[in-house]
Motif scaffolding. Structure first.
Motif, PDB file in Angstrom:
ATOM      1  N   ASN A 181       0.771  -1.287   0.051  1.00 19.03           N
ATOM      2  CA  ASN A 181       0.266   0.013   0.116  1.00 19.03           C
ATOM      3  C   ASN A 181       0.825   1.256  -0.002  1.00 19.03           C
ATOM      4  O   ASN A 181       1.804   1.459   0.753  1.00 19.03           O
ATOM      5  CB  ASN A 181      -0.911   0.063   1.219  1.00 19.03           C
ATOM      6  CG  ASN A 181      -2.047  -0.998   1.140  1.00 19.03           C
ATOM      7  OD1 ASN A 181      -2.524  -1.458   0.076  1.00 19.03           O
ATOM      8  ND2 ASN A 181      -2.255  -1.611   2.226  1.00 19.03           N
ATOM      9  N   THR A 182       0.604   2.046  -0.785  1.00 16.91           N
ATOM     10  CA  THR A 182       1.209   3.685  -0.790  1.00 16.91           C
ATOM     11  C   THR A 182       0.929   4.147   0.567  1.00 16.91           C
ATOM     12  O   THR A 182      -0.060   3.867   1.193  1.00 16.91           O
ATOM     13  CB  THR A 182       0.835   4.481  -1.957  1.00 16.91           C
ATOM     14  OG1 THR A 182      -0.506   4.686  -1.832  1.00 16.91           O
ATOM     15  CG2 THR A 182       1.230   3.777  -3.253  1.00 16.91           C
ATOM     16  N   SER A 183       1.657   5.404   0.769  1.00 18.57           N
ATOM     17  CA  SER A 183       1.567   6.059   2.203  1.00 18.57           C
ATOM     18  C   SER A 183       1.279   7.459   1.773  1.00 18.57           C
ATOM     19  O   SER A 183       1.978   7.911   0.999  1.00 18.57           O
ATOM     20  CB  SER A 183       2.604   5.649   3.221  1.00 18.57           C
ATOM     21  OG  SER A 183       2.596   4.228   3.486  1.00 18.57           O
ATOM     22  N   CYS A 187       6.697   8.586   4.190  1.00 16.32           N
ATOM     23  CA  CYS A 187       7.606   7.571   3.524  1.00 16.32           C
ATOM     24  C   CYS A 187       8.850   8.259   3.677  1.00 16.32           C
ATOM     25  O   CYS A 187       9.226   9.197   4.017  1.00 16.32           O
ATOM     26  CB  CYS A 187       7.270   8.051   2.067  1.00 16.32           C
ATOM     27  SG  CYS A 187       5.419   7.532   1.495  1.00 16.32           S
ATOM     28  N   GLU A 207       1.740   5.312  -8.288  1.00 16.04           N
ATOM     29  CA  GLU A 207       2.747   5.577  -7.215  1.00 16.04           C
ATOM     30  C   GLU A 207       3.589   6.842  -7.391  1.00 16.04           C
ATOM     31  O   GLU A 207       4.028   7.158  -8.405  1.00 16.04           O
ATOM     32  CB  GLU A 207       3.646   4.458  -7.092  1.00 16.04           C
ATOM     33  CG  GLU A 207       4.758   4.720  -5.954  1.00 16.04           C
ATOM     34  CD  GLU A 207       5.880   3.377  -5.721  1.00 16.04           C
ATOM     35  OE1 GLU A 207       6.156   3.298  -4.758  1.00 16.04           O
ATOM     36  OE2 GLU A 207       6.393   3.299  -6.707  1.00 16.04           O
ATOM     37  N   SER A 260       4.476  11.005 -11.019  1.00 14.11           N
ATOM     38  CA  SER A 260       3.277   9.779 -10.563  1.00 14.11           C
ATOM     39  C   SER A 260       3.766   8.685 -11.609  1.00 14.11           C
ATOM     40  O   SER A 260       3.394   9.034 -12.826  1.00 14.11           O
ATOM     41  CB  SER A 260       1.976  10.395 -10.809  1.00 14.11           C
ATOM     42  OG  SER A 260       0.947   9.528 -10.611  1.00 14.11           O
ATOM     43  N   GLN A 264       6.613   4.911  -2.837  1.00 17.93           N
ATOM     44  CA  GLN A 264       5.659   4.627  -1.990  1.00 17.93           C
ATOM     45  C   GLN A 264       4.889   5.608  -1.654  1.00 17.93           C
ATOM     46  O   GLN A 264       3.734   5.621  -0.819  1.00 17.93           O
ATOM     47  CB  GLN A 264       6.149   3.943  -0.802  1.00 17.93           C
ATOM     48  CG  GLN A 264       6.833   2.563  -1.256  1.00 17.93           C
ATOM     49  CD  GLN A 264       7.525   1.685   0.349  1.00 17.93           C
ATOM     50  OE1 GLN A 264       6.947   2.189   1.358  1.00 17.93           O
ATOM     51  NE2 GLN A 264       8.031   0.811   0.288  1.00 17.93           N
ATOM     52  N   ALA A 303       1.505   7.952  -1.896  1.00 18.07           N
ATOM     53  CA  ALA A 303       0.223   7.979  -2.168  1.00 18.07           C
ATOM     54  C   ALA A 303      -0.039   8.911  -3.506  1.00 18.07           C
ATOM     55  O   ALA A 303       0.372  10.137  -3.142  1.00 18.07           O
ATOM     56  CB  ALA A 303      -0.954   8.110  -1.344  1.00 18.07           C
ATOM     57  N   PRO A 326      -4.024   6.397   0.180  1.00 16.01           N
ATOM     58  CA  PRO A 326      -3.315   5.398  -0.182  1.00 16.01           C
ATOM     59  C   PRO A 326      -3.878   4.272  -0.755  1.00 16.01           C
ATOM     60  O   PRO A 326      -5.105   3.955  -0.591  1.00 16.01           O
ATOM     61  CB  PRO A 326      -2.700   5.042   1.235  1.00 16.01           C
ATOM     62  CG  PRO A 326      -2.792   6.219   2.134  1.00 16.01           C
ATOM     63  CD  PRO A 326      -4.145   6.935   1.789  1.00 16.01           C
ATOM     64  N   GLN A 327      -3.191   3.628  -1.680  1.00 14.61           N
ATOM     65  CA  GLN A 327      -3.856   2.623  -2.450  1.00 14.61           C
ATOM     66  C   GLN A 327      -3.110   1.366  -2.497  1.00 14.61           C
ATOM     67  O   GLN A 327      -1.722   1.575  -2.425  1.00 14.61           O
ATOM     68  CB  GLN A 327      -4.511   2.987  -3.966  1.00 14.61           C
ATOM     69  CG  GLN A 327      -3.079   3.526  -4.830  1.00 14.61           C
ATOM     70  CD  GLN A 327      -3.685   3.748  -6.189  1.00 14.61           C
ATOM     71  OE1 GLN A 327      -3.871   2.828  -6.843  1.00 14.61           O
ATOM     72  NE2 GLN A 327      -3.368   5.111  -6.386  1.00 14.61           N
TER      73      GLN A 327
END
Length: 158
Positions: free
Chosen positions: A52-54, A59, A78, A115, A133, A135, A140-141
């Motif tokens: 999961n991204t943050s 990060c 990301e 991105s 990482q 989002a 976040p995804q």
């Protein structure tokens, strides 16, 4: 840092290196398992990973001494922030085993942000620090990505 469409990766790599990498990429897709894939032993390899991204503030900023990173996303988006490495303060000293050094995030200002979506890549050299990482947007995804690691000496010799 180089940011471009994955279809243009051959423009930035020596032909023998690109030939090795493209053969491996033929078998990498959204259904690939999270694992390390051998291309040329420890000289060139690919890792598929899911996480999961943050939020940006959660990060870490990192850099590598031995490897160039080619990062691309298979599922999701990301954000990656890029920094001038020599302007950062070290947080955790360089680990030879993991080829990574971490930097303090306080007062660190990126020189650019990208991105990375499916079909695009970011090529990051050792003199550049990066914060992966991140989002894209406010939420976040889950993402699946791959990172191709190219030993600096291999890249320079070709």
């Amino acid at each position: 840092m180089i940011f471009d469409k994955l279809d243009n990766l051959s423009n930035y790599l020596p032909k023998p290196l690109y030939a090795q990498i493209s053969k491996c990429l033929e078998n990498i897709n959204a259904d690939s398992v999270d694992a390390k894939f051998d291309i040329d032993g420890e000289n060139v390899f690919l890792r598929v990973m899911s996480y999961n991204t943050s939020l940006r503030e959660n990060c870490a900023i990192e850099a590598h001494n031995q490897y160039i990173d080619i990062q691309s996303v298979l599922v999701g988006s990301e954000g990656i922030d890029i920094f001038e490495r020599d302007r950062l303060k070290v947080k955790d000293e360089y680990s030879l085993d993991k080829d990574v050094v971490f930097f303090k995030t306080e007062d660190a200002c990126p020189i650019t942000r990208v991105s990375v979506d499916p079909g695009y890549f970011a090529l990051i050299f050792p003199h550049e620090a990066h914060k992966p990482q991140v989002a894209v947007g406010d939420v976040p995804q889950a993402i699946k990505k791959f990172v191709i690691k190219v030993k600096l000496g291999v890249y320079e010799q070709l």
